[in-house]
Design a protein around this motif. Sequence first.
Motif, PDB file in Angstrom:
ATOM      1  N   GLU A  76       0.829  -1.207   0.000  1.00  0.00           N
ATOM      2  CA  GLU A  76       0.000   0.000   0.000  1.00  0.00           C
ATOM      3  C   GLU A  76       0.863   1.256   0.000  1.00  0.00           C
ATOM      4  O   GLU A  76       0.609   2.199  -0.758  1.00  0.00           O
ATOM      5  CB  GLU A  76      -0.924  -0.007   1.209  1.00  0.00           C
ATOM      6  CG  GLU A  76      -1.837   1.215   1.277  1.00  0.00           C
ATOM      7  CD  GLU A  76      -2.697   1.246   2.527  1.00  0.00           C
ATOM      8  OE1 GLU A  76      -3.618   2.092   2.582  1.00  0.00           O
ATOM      9  OE2 GLU A  76      -2.436   0.452   3.459  1.00  0.00           O
ATOM     10  N   LYS A  80       0.753   3.789  -3.247  1.00  0.00           N
ATOM     11  CA  LYS A  80       0.169   5.113  -3.042  1.00  0.00           C
ATOM     12  C   LYS A  80       1.207   6.222  -3.090  1.00  0.00           C
ATOM     13  O   LYS A  80       0.861   7.393  -3.291  1.00  0.00           O
ATOM     14  CB  LYS A  80      -0.618   5.137  -1.731  1.00  0.00           C
ATOM     15  CG  LYS A  80      -1.867   4.255  -1.809  1.00  0.00           C
ATOM     16  CD  LYS A  80      -2.734   4.321  -0.564  1.00  0.00           C
ATOM     17  CE  LYS A  80      -3.994   3.483  -0.747  1.00  0.00           C
ATOM     18  NZ  LYS A  80      -4.863   3.494   0.463  1.00  0.00           N
ATOM     19  N   MET A 109      -7.085  -4.890  -2.422  1.00  0.00           N
ATOM     20  CA  MET A 109      -8.262  -4.164  -2.899  1.00  0.00           C
ATOM     21  C   MET A 109      -8.967  -3.447  -1.750  1.00  0.00           C
ATOM     22  O   MET A 109      -9.507  -2.352  -1.924  1.00  0.00           O
ATOM     23  CB  MET A 109      -9.206  -5.127  -3.619  1.00  0.00           C
ATOM     24  CG  MET A 109      -8.658  -5.634  -4.944  1.00  0.00           C
ATOM     25  SD  MET A 109      -9.700  -6.896  -5.731  1.00  0.00           S
ATOM     26  CE  MET A 109     -11.223  -5.955  -5.998  1.00  0.00           C
ATOM     27  N   GLU A 110      -8.960  -4.053  -0.580  1.00  0.00           N
ATOM     28  CA  GLU A 110      -9.561  -3.413   0.594  1.00  0.00           C
ATOM     29  C   GLU A 110      -8.785  -2.172   1.012  1.00  0.00           C
ATOM     30  O   GLU A 110      -9.331  -1.306   1.706  1.00  0.00           O
ATOM     31  CB  GLU A 110      -9.622  -4.405   1.753  1.00  0.00           C
ATOM     32  CG  GLU A 110     -10.647  -5.514   1.541  1.00  0.00           C
ATOM     33  CD  GLU A 110     -10.586  -6.599   2.601  1.00  0.00           C
ATOM     34  OE1 GLU A 110      -9.715  -6.486   3.512  1.00  0.00           O
ATOM     35  OE2 GLU A 110     -11.372  -7.547   2.526  1.00  0.00           O
ATOM     36  N   ARG A 111      -7.523  -2.079   0.574  1.00  0.00           N
ATOM     37  CA  ARG A 111      -6.706  -0.887   0.849  1.00  0.00           C
ATOM     38  C   ARG A 111      -6.862   0.163  -0.255  1.00  0.00           C
ATOM     39  O   ARG A 111      -6.166   1.170  -0.253  1.00  0.00           O
ATOM     40  CB  ARG A 111      -5.232  -1.264   0.972  1.00  0.00           C
ATOM     41  CG  ARG A 111      -4.913  -2.303   2.042  1.00  0.00           C
ATOM     42  CD  ARG A 111      -5.108  -1.780   3.443  1.00  0.00           C
ATOM     43  NE  ARG A 111      -4.650  -2.740   4.432  1.00  0.00           N
ATOM     44  CZ  ARG A 111      -3.439  -2.765   4.971  1.00  0.00           C
ATOM     45  NH1 ARG A 111      -2.548  -1.868   4.613  1.00  0.00           N
ATOM     46  NH2 ARG A 111      -3.117  -3.671   5.875  1.00  0.00           N
ATOM     47  N   GLY A 112      -7.716  -0.101  -1.229  1.00  0.00           N
ATOM     48  CA  GLY A 112      -7.971   0.878  -2.277  1.00  0.00           C
ATOM     49  C   GLY A 112      -7.140   0.713  -3.530  1.00  0.00           C
ATOM     50  O   GLY A 112      -7.136   1.590  -4.398  1.00  0.00           O
ATOM     51  N   ILE A 113      -6.420  -0.391  -3.660  1.00  0.00           N
ATOM     52  CA  ILE A 113      -5.628  -0.637  -4.868  1.00  0.00           C
ATOM     53  C   ILE A 113      -6.529  -1.283  -5.921  1.00  0.00           C
ATOM     54  O   ILE A 113      -7.171  -2.309  -5.652  1.00  0.00           O
ATOM     55  CB  ILE A 113      -4.418  -1.528  -4.558  1.00  0.00           C
ATOM     56  CG1 ILE A 113      -3.500  -0.796  -3.553  1.00  0.00           C
ATOM     57  CG2 ILE A 113      -3.646  -1.876  -5.828  1.00  0.00           C
ATOM     58  CD1 ILE A 113      -2.331  -1.609  -3.073  1.00  0.00           C
ATOM     59  N   PRO A 114      -6.625  -0.705  -7.117  1.00  0.00           N
ATOM     60  CA  PRO A 114      -7.551  -1.211  -8.140  1.00  0.00           C
ATOM     61  C   PRO A 114      -7.225  -2.653  -8.555  1.00  0.00           C
ATOM     62  O   PRO A 114      -6.060  -3.023  -8.671  1.00  0.00           O
ATOM     63  CB  PRO A 114      -7.346  -0.256  -9.315  1.00  0.00           C
ATOM     64  CG  PRO A 114      -6.699   0.958  -8.729  1.00  0.00           C
ATOM     65  CD  PRO A 114      -5.887   0.488  -7.576  1.00  0.00           C
TER      66      PRO A 114
END
Length: 214
Positions: A76, A80, A109-114
């Motif tokens: 992550e 980011k 994905m739960e961390r916002g990575i597509p």
Amino acid sequence: MRMFKMGFLVICILIIVGVAIVTTAYLVVMYSSYPRQYRDVSKIPYNRVALVLGTNPLAPSGNMNYYFKYRIDACERLYKAGKVSKILVSGDNHSKDYDEPSCMKQALMERGIPESDIVLDYAGFRTLDSVVRCKKVFGQERVTIISQGYHNARAIYLAKCSGIDAIGYDAKDIKRTRTYYIYGVGREALARVKMFVDLVLDKQPKFLGEMIEI
């Protein structure tokens, strides 16, 4: 009595040789890889692809596996911070009930990575398989490897021997308890000896297959 002394001497020599081999393997990998390992996101160079070495989300006890959590944390941070654009998750999927890559994908994905930036390698049964497949199956010649520091050192050395220009981003390590030294340092020391044996024997991944574009 003479036979006993001879036997004792042979055992002592074997122990000394064994310790020397394990120590040499450990130190060669450490000193070779250390300059290519990073812990500061701001200082690590950009590579398009990160190779994340798989592990299970749960420890054998059934509790959270912090090796897993800290690798996801590291992914992550790198993603980011714009230090990687794609994440290749390589792990063991030997049965329908054991699927490291899919678990890591879900966590990412739960961390916002597509999802579009996550690629799964289901045949990363060992570190050697993950590293060699990264080049021979996924076509990567430059990569950032993500795992704990001692594991990264071995993976970077393997990558160098496989013709991959690799650097490592060291995920946070677990608390240094007796278990850490037995299963972390101790197991890793033996794994490095096994790695050199595999390199001498030109060991290849269990599965290769057709090229997959990232």
